[in-house]
Motif scaffolding. Sequence first.
Motif, PDB file in Angstrom:
ATOM      1  N   MET A   1       0.810  -1.198   0.000  1.00 61.08           N
ATOM      2  CA  MET A   1       0.000   0.000   0.000  1.00 61.08           C
ATOM      3  C   MET A   1       0.854   1.264   0.000  1.00 61.08           C
ATOM      4  SD  MET A   1      -2.961  -0.370  -0.470  1.00 61.08           S
ATOM      5  CE  MET A   1      -4.618  -0.644  -0.062  1.00 61.08           C
ATOM      6  N   ARG A   2       2.032   1.171   0.576  1.00 64.11           N
ATOM      7  CA  ARG A   2       2.884   2.348   0.634  1.00 64.11           C
ATOM      8  C   ARG A   2       3.356   2.755  -0.764  1.00 64.11           C
ATOM      9  NH1 ARG A   2       6.281   3.726   5.484  1.00 64.11           N
ATOM     10  NH2 ARG A   2       7.077   5.742   4.879  1.00 64.11           N
ATOM     11  N   ILE A   3       3.575   1.776  -1.619  1.00 64.04           N
ATOM     12  CA  ILE A   3       4.007   2.070  -2.991  1.00 64.04           C
ATOM     13  C   ILE A   3       2.899   2.795  -3.735  1.00 64.04           C
ATOM     14  CG2 ILE A   3       4.588   1.007  -5.203  1.00 64.04           C
ATOM     15  CD1 ILE A   3       6.095  -1.126  -3.649  1.00 64.04           C
ATOM     16  N   ILE A   4       1.654   2.363  -3.544  1.00 66.74           N
ATOM     17  CA  ILE A   4       0.529   3.015  -4.218  1.00 66.74           C
ATOM     18  C   ILE A   4       0.380   4.448  -3.732  1.00 66.74           C
ATOM     19  CG2 ILE A   4      -1.980   2.984  -4.490  1.00 66.74           C
ATOM     20  CD1 ILE A   4      -1.811  -0.064  -4.462  1.00 66.74           C
ATOM     21  N   GLU A   5       0.522   4.687  -2.440  1.00 67.89           N
ATOM     22  CA  GLU A   5       0.423   6.047  -1.905  1.00 67.89           C
ATOM     23  C   GLU A   5       1.560   6.924  -2.422  1.00 67.89           C
ATOM     24  OE1 GLU A   5       0.268   5.725   2.320  1.00 67.89           O
ATOM     25  OE2 GLU A   5      -1.629   4.634   2.289  1.00 67.89           O
ATOM     26  N   THR A   6       2.759   6.350  -2.543  1.00 66.59           N
ATOM     27  CA  THR A   6       3.915   7.121  -2.995  1.00 66.59           C
ATOM     28  C   THR A   6       3.820   7.474  -4.469  1.00 66.59           C
ATOM     29  OG1 THR A   6       5.271   5.990  -1.348  1.00 66.59           O
ATOM     30  CG2 THR A   6       6.424   7.140  -3.095  1.00 66.59           C
ATOM     31  N   TYR A   7       3.371   6.532  -5.283  1.00 63.70           N
ATOM     32  CA  TYR A   7       3.336   6.718  -6.738  1.00 63.70           C
ATOM     33  C   TYR A   7       1.912   6.774  -7.271  1.00 63.70           C
ATOM     34  CZ  TYR A   7       8.233   5.467  -6.277  1.00 63.70           C
ATOM     35  OH  TYR A   7       9.547   5.429  -5.921  1.00 63.70           O
ATOM     36  N   LYS A   8       1.024   7.420  -6.536  1.00 59.65           N
ATOM     37  CA  LYS A   8      -0.389   7.469  -6.915  1.00 59.65           C
ATOM     38  C   LYS A   8      -0.599   8.134  -8.278  1.00 59.65           C
ATOM     39  CE  LYS A   8      -2.803  10.052  -4.284  1.00 59.65           C
ATOM     40  NZ  LYS A   8      -3.645  10.669  -3.273  1.00 59.65           N
ATOM     41  N   TYR A   9      -0.011   9.301  -8.493  1.00 60.90           N
ATOM     42  CA  TYR A   9      -0.248  10.032  -9.733  1.00 60.90           C
ATOM     43  C   TYR A   9       0.430   9.389 -10.948  1.00 60.90           C
ATOM     44  CZ  TYR A   9      -2.409  13.481  -6.753  1.00 60.90           C
ATOM     45  OH  TYR A   9      -3.232  14.093  -5.861  1.00 60.90           O
ATOM     46  N   PRO A  10       1.641   8.883 -10.833  1.00 61.41           N
ATOM     47  CA  PRO A  10       2.195   8.157 -11.989  1.00 61.41           C
ATOM     48  C   PRO A  10       1.391   6.908 -12.343  1.00 61.41           C
ATOM     49  CG  PRO A  10       3.965   8.804 -10.528  1.00 61.41           C
ATOM     50  CD  PRO A  10       2.682   9.114  -9.817  1.00 61.41           C
ATOM     51  N   ILE A  11       0.863   6.219 -11.336  1.00 65.61           N
ATOM     52  CA  ILE A  11       0.042   5.035 -11.609  1.00 65.61           C
ATOM     53  C   ILE A  11      -1.241   5.441 -12.318  1.00 65.61           C
ATOM     54  CG2 ILE A  11      -1.323   3.209 -10.532  1.00 65.61           C
ATOM     55  CD1 ILE A  11       0.910   3.019  -8.407  1.00 65.61           C
ATOM     56  N   LEU A  12      -1.893   6.500 -11.834  1.00 63.12           N
ATOM     57  CA  LEU A  12      -3.113   6.984 -12.487  1.00 63.12           C
ATOM     58  C   LEU A  12      -2.824   7.459 -13.913  1.00 63.12           C
ATOM     59  CD1 LEU A  12      -4.881   8.930  -9.611  1.00 63.12           C
ATOM     60  CD2 LEU A  12      -5.572   6.763 -10.647  1.00 63.12           C
ATOM     61  N   GLY A  13      -1.698   8.129 -14.104  1.00 65.59           N
ATOM     62  CA  GLY A  13      -1.311   8.567 -15.444  1.00 65.59           C
ATOM     63  C   GLY A  13      -1.063   7.397 -16.379  1.00 65.59           C
ATOM     64  N   GLY A  14      -0.424   6.364 -15.857  1.00 62.95           N
ATOM     65  CA  GLY A  14      -0.186   5.172 -16.670  1.00 62.95           C
ATOM     66  C   GLY A  14      -1.476   4.474 -17.042  1.00 62.95           C
ATOM     67  N   LEU A  15      -2.406   4.380 -16.099  1.00 64.49           N
ATOM     68  CA  LEU A  15      -3.705   3.763 -16.393  1.00 64.49           C
ATOM     69  C   LEU A  15      -4.499   4.593 -17.395  1.00 64.49           C
ATOM     70  CD1 LEU A  15      -4.777   2.508 -12.860  1.00 64.49           C
ATOM     71  CD2 LEU A  15      -4.016   1.136 -14.806  1.00 64.49           C
ATOM     72  N   PHE A  16      -4.420   5.905 -17.274  1.00 66.27           N
ATOM     73  CA  PHE A  16      -5.089   6.783 -18.236  1.00 66.27           C
ATOM     74  C   PHE A  16      -4.481   6.604 -19.624  1.00 66.27           C
ATOM     75  CE2 PHE A  16      -5.393  10.852 -20.485  1.00 66.27           C
ATOM     76  CZ  PHE A  16      -6.775  10.963 -20.561  1.00 66.27           C
ATOM     77  N   GLY A  17      -3.158   6.539 -19.694  1.00 67.13           N
ATOM     78  CA  GLY A  17      -2.490   6.324 -20.974  1.00 67.13           C
ATOM     79  C   GLY A  17      -2.851   4.986 -21.589  1.00 67.13           C
ATOM     80  N   LEU A  18      -2.944   3.955 -20.752  1.00 67.73           N
ATOM     81  CA  LEU A  18      -3.342   2.637 -21.243  1.00 67.73           C
ATOM     82  C   LEU A  18      -4.761   2.665 -21.795  1.00 67.73           C
ATOM     83  CD1 LEU A  18      -2.806  -0.435 -21.517  1.00 67.73           C
ATOM     84  CD2 LEU A  18      -3.748  -0.655 -19.203  1.00 67.73           C
ATOM     85  N   ALA A  19      -5.666   3.302 -21.068  1.00 61.33           N
ATOM     86  CA  ALA A  19      -7.051   3.388 -21.530  1.00 61.33           C
ATOM     87  C   ALA A  19      -7.142   4.173 -22.836  1.00 61.33           C
ATOM     88  CB  ALA A  19      -7.925   4.037 -20.459  1.00 61.33           C
ATOM     89  N   LEU A  20      -6.400   5.261 -22.932  1.00 66.32           N
ATOM     90  CA  LEU A  20      -6.406   6.061 -24.157  1.00 66.32           C
ATOM     91  C   LEU A  20      -5.830   5.270 -25.332  1.00 66.32           C
ATOM     92  CD1 LEU A  20      -7.058   8.809 -25.375  1.00 66.32           C
ATOM     93  CD2 LEU A  20      -4.761   9.539 -24.735  1.00 66.32           C
ATOM     94  N   ALA A  21      -4.770   4.535 -25.088  1.00 67.33           N
ATOM     95  CA  ALA A  21      -4.180   3.715 -26.156  1.00 67.33           C
ATOM     96  C   ALA A  21      -5.154   2.629 -26.606  1.00 67.33           C
ATOM     97  CB  ALA A  21      -2.880   3.085 -25.664  1.00 67.33           C
ATOM     98  N   LEU A  22      -5.833   1.994 -25.673  1.00 63.46           N
ATOM     99  CA  LEU A  22      -6.819   0.969 -26.042  1.00 63.46           C
ATOM    100  C   LEU A  22      -7.969   1.571 -26.846  1.00 63.46           C
ATOM    101  CD1 LEU A  22      -6.969  -1.191 -22.800  1.00 63.46           C
ATOM    102  CD2 LEU A  22      -6.011  -1.836 -25.021  1.00 63.46           C
TER     103      LEU A  22
END
Length: 62
Positions: A1-22
């Motif tokens: 959970m600490r990794i998700i809290e630390t890298y919350k915005y890069p993870i969200l950006g990556g998921l957004f990029g993945l969704a946009l690419a799909l």
Amino acid sequence: MRIIETYKYPILGGLFGLALALLLLTFGVLKTLLLLIFVVLGVVAGWYLQKTGLLDSFLNHK
């Protein structure tokens, strides 16, 4: 959970990029742009209705 809290915005950006690419690979550029425009319009309309309280007054008026 600490990794998700630390890298919350890069993870969200990556998921957004993945969704946009799909979306781009599945529907193409123009259909994806149209979809994104409608999503933005929906968000703006929802924000406006929440800010003005129009929908709340309409639904609570019996």
